[in-house]
Design a protein around this motif. Structure first.
Motif, PDB file in Angstrom:
ATOM      1  N   LEU A 173       0.829  -1.213   0.000  1.00 17.30           N
ATOM      2  CA  LEU A 173       0.000   0.000   0.000  1.00 17.30           C
ATOM      3  C   LEU A 173       0.858   1.256   0.000  1.00 17.30           C
ATOM      4  CD1 LEU A 173      -2.807  -1.062   2.531  1.00 17.30           C
ATOM      5  CD2 LEU A 173      -2.957  -0.905   0.022  1.00 17.30           C
ATOM      6  N   LEU A 174       1.967   1.215   0.747  1.00 10.79           N
ATOM      7  CA  LEU A 174       2.868   2.369   0.769  1.00 10.79           C
ATOM      8  C   LEU A 174       3.477   2.608  -0.602  1.00 10.79           C
ATOM      9  CD1 LEU A 174       4.702   1.870   4.203  1.00 10.79           C
ATOM     10  CD2 LEU A 174       2.940   3.558   3.636  1.00 10.79           C
ATOM     11  N   GLN A 175       3.898   1.510  -1.242  1.00  6.15           N
ATOM     12  CA  GLN A 175       4.467   1.661  -2.584  1.00  6.15           C
ATOM     13  C   GLN A 175       3.436   2.185  -3.568  1.00  6.15           C
ATOM     14  OE1 GLN A 175       6.014  -2.177  -3.490  1.00  6.15           O
ATOM     15  NE2 GLN A 175       7.900  -1.901  -2.286  1.00  6.15           N
ATOM     16  N   ALA A 176       2.192   1.674  -3.481  1.00  5.84           N
ATOM     17  CA  ALA A 176       1.133   2.134  -4.382  1.00  5.84           C
ATOM     18  C   ALA A 176       0.816   3.605  -4.132  1.00  5.84           C
ATOM     19  CB  ALA A 176      -0.116   1.266  -4.181  1.00  5.84           C
ATOM     20  N   GLY A 177       0.741   4.019  -2.843  1.00  8.72           N
ATOM     21  CA  GLY A 177       0.459   5.420  -2.525  1.00  8.72           C
ATOM     22  C   GLY A 177       1.547   6.346  -3.008  1.00  8.72           C
ATOM     23  N   SER A 178       2.782   5.926  -2.866  1.00  8.73           N
ATOM     24  CA  SER A 178       3.911   6.731  -3.325  1.00  8.73           C
ATOM     25  C   SER A 178       3.866   6.905  -4.842  1.00  8.73           C
ATOM     26  CB  SER A 178       5.211   6.067  -2.902  1.00  8.73           C
ATOM     27  OG  SER A 178       6.326   6.748  -3.418  1.00  8.73           O
ATOM     28  N   SER A 179       3.493   5.829  -5.556  1.00 11.90           N
ATOM     29  CA  SER A 179       3.402   5.909  -7.015  1.00 11.90           C
ATOM     30  C   SER A 179       2.315   6.883  -7.443  1.00 11.90           C
ATOM     31  CB  SER A 179       3.119   4.510  -7.574  1.00 11.90           C
ATOM     32  OG  SER A 179       2.951   4.570  -8.975  1.00 11.90           O
ATOM     33  N   VAL A 180       1.153   6.876  -6.767  1.00 13.68           N
ATOM     34  CA  VAL A 180       0.053   7.799  -7.109  1.00 13.68           C
ATOM     35  C   VAL A 180       0.458   9.236  -6.846  1.00 13.68           C
ATOM     36  CG1 VAL A 180      -2.278   8.503  -6.488  1.00 13.68           C
ATOM     37  CG2 VAL A 180      -1.718   6.072  -6.719  1.00 13.68           C
ATOM     38  N   VAL A 181       1.090   9.489  -5.676  1.00 15.45           N
ATOM     39  CA  VAL A 181       1.529  10.874  -5.354  1.00 15.45           C
ATOM     40  C   VAL A 181       2.517  11.367  -6.399  1.00 15.45           C
ATOM     41  CG1 VAL A 181       2.832  12.247  -3.691  1.00 15.45           C
ATOM     42  CG2 VAL A 181       1.105  10.625  -2.889  1.00 15.45           C
ATOM     43  N   ARG A 182       3.424  10.479  -6.832  1.00 18.14           N
ATOM     44  CA  ARG A 182       4.403  10.887  -7.835  1.00 18.14           C
ATOM     45  C   ARG A 182       3.721  11.235  -9.150  1.00 18.14           C
ATOM     46  NH1 ARG A 182       7.061   6.718  -7.677  1.00 18.14           N
ATOM     47  NH2 ARG A 182       6.338   5.666  -9.578  1.00 18.14           N
ATOM     48  N   LYS A 183       2.730  10.416  -9.540  1.00 17.60           N
ATOM     49  CA  LYS A 183       2.023  10.699 -10.797  1.00 17.60           C
ATOM     50  C   LYS A 183       1.273  12.027 -10.704  1.00 17.60           C
ATOM     51  CE  LYS A 183       1.262   5.915 -12.301  1.00 17.60           C
ATOM     52  NZ  LYS A 183       2.154   5.285 -11.338  1.00 17.60           N
ATOM     53  N   ILE A 184       0.624  12.303  -9.563  1.00 17.27           N
ATOM     54  CA  ILE A 184      -0.113  13.578  -9.390  1.00 17.27           C
ATOM     55  C   ILE A 184       0.835  14.759  -9.442  1.00 17.27           C
ATOM     56  CG2 ILE A 184      -1.489  14.942  -7.763  1.00 17.27           C
ATOM     57  CD1 ILE A 184      -2.746  12.314  -6.828  1.00 17.27           C
ATOM     58  N   ILE A 214      -0.804  13.608 -19.720  1.00 14.84           N
ATOM     59  CA  ILE A 214       0.433  13.173 -19.055  1.00 14.84           C
ATOM     60  C   ILE A 214       0.139  12.094 -18.010  1.00 14.84           C
ATOM     61  CG2 ILE A 214       2.337  13.917 -17.579  1.00 14.84           C
ATOM     62  CD1 ILE A 214       2.557  14.759 -20.505  1.00 14.84           C
ATOM     63  N   LEU A 215      -0.977  12.279 -17.269  1.00 13.45           N
ATOM     64  CA  LEU A 215      -1.346  11.294 -16.246  1.00 13.45           C
ATOM     65  C   LEU A 215      -1.677   9.944 -16.880  1.00 13.45           C
ATOM     66  CD1 LEU A 215      -1.932  10.690 -13.254  1.00 13.45           C
ATOM     67  CD2 LEU A 215      -4.287  11.472 -13.644  1.00 13.45           C
ATOM     68  N   ILE A 216      -2.422   9.981 -17.989  1.00 17.44           N
ATOM     69  CA  ILE A 216      -2.772   8.734 -18.673  1.00 17.44           C
ATOM     70  C   ILE A 216      -1.518   8.042 -19.202  1.00 17.44           C
ATOM     71  CG2 ILE A 216      -3.961   7.802 -20.693  1.00 17.44           C
ATOM     72  CD1 ILE A 216      -6.109   9.962 -20.260  1.00 17.44           C
ATOM     73  N   ILE A 217      -0.595   8.866 -19.748  1.00 18.22           N
ATOM     74  CA  ILE A 217       0.646   8.281 -20.273  1.00 18.22           C
ATOM     75  C   ILE A 217       1.423   7.582 -19.162  1.00 18.22           C
ATOM     76  CG2 ILE A 217       2.901   8.851 -21.249  1.00 18.22           C
ATOM     77  CD1 ILE A 217       1.509  11.055 -22.869  1.00 18.22           C
ATOM     78  N   GLN A 218       1.450   8.245 -17.958  1.00 16.36           N
ATOM     79  CA  GLN A 218       2.155   7.607 -16.842  1.00 16.36           C
ATOM     80  C   GLN A 218       1.517   6.265 -16.457  1.00 16.36           C
ATOM     81  OE1 GLN A 218       3.746  10.403 -13.617  1.00 16.36           O
ATOM     82  NE2 GLN A 218       2.122  11.668 -14.549  1.00 16.36           N
ATOM     83  N   PHE A 219       0.160   6.256 -16.409  1.00 18.41           N
ATOM     84  CA  PHE A 219      -0.533   5.017 -16.083  1.00 18.41           C
ATOM     85  C   PHE A 219      -0.268   3.925 -17.140  1.00 18.41           C
ATOM     86  CE2 PHE A 219      -3.209   7.458 -13.097  1.00 18.41           C
ATOM     87  CZ  PHE A 219      -3.166   6.593 -12.008  1.00 18.41           C
ATOM     88  N   LEU A 220      -0.221   4.349 -18.421  1.00 20.92           N
ATOM     89  CA  LEU A 220       0.048   3.391 -19.470  1.00 20.92           C
ATOM     90  C   LEU A 220       1.465   2.823 -19.371  1.00 20.92           C
ATOM     91  CD1 LEU A 220      -1.662   5.117 -22.554  1.00 20.92           C
ATOM     92  CD2 LEU A 220      -2.450   3.094 -21.298  1.00 20.92           C
ATOM     93  N   VAL A 221       2.425   3.711 -19.087  1.00 23.56           N
ATOM     94  CA  VAL A 221       3.811   3.251 -18.927  1.00 23.56           C
ATOM     95  C   VAL A 221       3.927   2.292 -17.739  1.00 23.56           C
ATOM     96  CG1 VAL A 221       6.171   3.975 -18.372  1.00 23.56           C
ATOM     97  CG2 VAL A 221       4.818   5.264 -20.038  1.00 23.56           C
ATOM     98  N   ASP A 222       3.288   2.673 -16.622  1.00 18.25           N
ATOM     99  CA  ASP A 222       3.320   1.817 -15.429  1.00 18.25           C
ATOM    100  C   ASP A 222       2.648   0.463 -15.702  1.00 18.25           C
ATOM    101  OD1 ASP A 222       3.901   1.542 -12.511  1.00 18.25           O
ATOM    102  OD2 ASP A 222       1.709   1.339 -12.410  1.00 18.25           O
ATOM    103  N   PHE A 223       1.526   0.488 -16.431  1.00 21.20           N
ATOM    104  CA  PHE A 223       0.825  -0.743 -16.772  1.00 21.20           C
ATOM    105  C   PHE A 223       1.691  -1.651 -17.653  1.00 21.20           C
ATOM    106  CE2 PHE A 223      -1.902  -3.103 -19.727  1.00 21.20           C
ATOM    107  CZ  PHE A 223      -2.632  -3.874 -18.835  1.00 21.20           C
TER     108      PHE A 223
END
Length: 332
Positions: free
Chosen positions: A3-14, A49-58
């Motif tokens: 959960l910490l890793q997931a939260g950190s990834s979301v904050v970075r994307k925002i 940019i946010l969608i691109i980040q999600f696509l790259v992460d996916f």
């Protein structure tokens, strides 16, 4: 942790989205006059940019999953191949056993019983069981080499072969092996093993096996020995064809090969090697026992027995007097 890793990834994307949106807002001032349009375009750029980040992460996660699945697939394939290899080896061994005419159930029972001993077995018992399995393996290997040897007097081979014979049992009984210190009044034929062996021969006769025995004597006058006569009489009553042989009655060549052996179905020669020569007056002492399966040796033993039998005297001609009152007769 996840959960910490997931939260950190979301904050970075925002954060990245916010920074890119803020940087794109001044550019929209040059392209559009309306403030609303400028804000909409800046937000749109940030969203892209946010969608691109999600696509790259996916894409990265998908690649990791595919790599993990490939590793697992490889491990499963290796495990399955090893399992099938073991099954194939076991299947091949069982097929070879069946082709040899042996019962596969016996091997299965052996493995099952050995596995059932469990890890709690005492170290002494484990060592003993392992030693017995090694001994049996060595015995089978020796049979494959067509000759097996046992130090001293064997018991199980003799009884097992008598129990398994299906056609013939042709035996030569030497006083250096089977007789006691006073010839046939005691010795092998009066022992527990001798009685069990004779009982199995009686069973063999009942199932149609032709059993013959030649008693070799040291001196001609021993042909009238009461112990020998009682032994011959008893074995004849069991259905065994008995003769007596004095070595002087055979050729010198054959005499050199005179020893104690038994031919079972003309397929196995059971041979007992004494420690003393025939003419030595002493109790029997056996050096070793061997099983011979070589075709050339079996043919040689068969020819020797034919010559011995032809030179020996039929037992019926040796006793025309009463022997039932002798100690040997009473014991039997």
């Amino acid at each position: 942790m996840f959960l910490l890793q997931a939260g950190s990834s979301v904050v970075r994307k925002i954060a990245i989205t916010t920074v890119v949106g803020a940087l794109s807002f001044p550019l929209t001032n040059l392209l559009f006059d309306s403030v609303a349009t400028q804000l909409a375009m800046a937000v749109g750029v940030g969203a892209v940019i946010l969608i691109i980040q999600f696509l790259v992460d996916f894409e990265q996660r998908l690649a990791a999953v595919e790599e993990s699945q490939e590793v697992q697939t490889t491990e499963i394939r290796v495990a399955v191949d090893e399992g099938f290899a073991k099954v194939s080896a076991a299947t091949l061994l069982f097929a070879q056993l069946e082709a040899a005419g042996l019962k596969t159930e016996t091997v299965s029972q052996l493995v099952t019983q050995a596995a059932a001993m469990g890890p709690g077995m005492a170290p002494l018992l484990r060592t003993f069981v392992q030693g017995e399995m090694v001994r049996m393996t060595q015995f089978l290997h020796a049979l494959g080499e067509q000759e097996a040897t046992y130090d001293g007097e064997d018991r199980e081979w003799l009884l097992g072969l008598a129990r398994s014979a299906g056609r013939t049992i042709d035996a030569v009984s030497m006083p250096t092996v089977d007789a006691g210190g006073t010839e046939f009044e005691r010795g092998f034929w009066g022992s527990e093993l001798g009685h069990r062996y004779l009982a199995l021969q009686r069973e063999a006769v009942c199932r149609g096996v032709h059993v013959r025995r030649i008693f070799v004597i040291k001196r001609p006058e021993l042909a009238e020995d009461p112990g020998l006569l009682a032994t011959c009489r008893y074995q004849a009553d069991l259905g065994i064809e008995v003769r007596v042989l004095y070595p002087a009655d055979i050729t010198d060549f054959t005499k050199n090969y005179l020893n104690d052996f038994i031919l079972f179905d003309d397929a196995v020669s059971y041979e007992v090697v004494p420690a003393r020569p025939l003419d030595e007056e002493a109790d029997p002492l056996i050096l070793y026992t061997r099983l011979v399966l070589r075709p050339d040796k079996l043919a040689e033993r068969k020819e020797q027995y034919r010559q011995f039998w032809a030179s020996a005297k039929p037992h019926s001609a040796l006793y025309d007097h009463k022997v039932g009152d002798s100690p040997q007769g009473r014991r039997r």
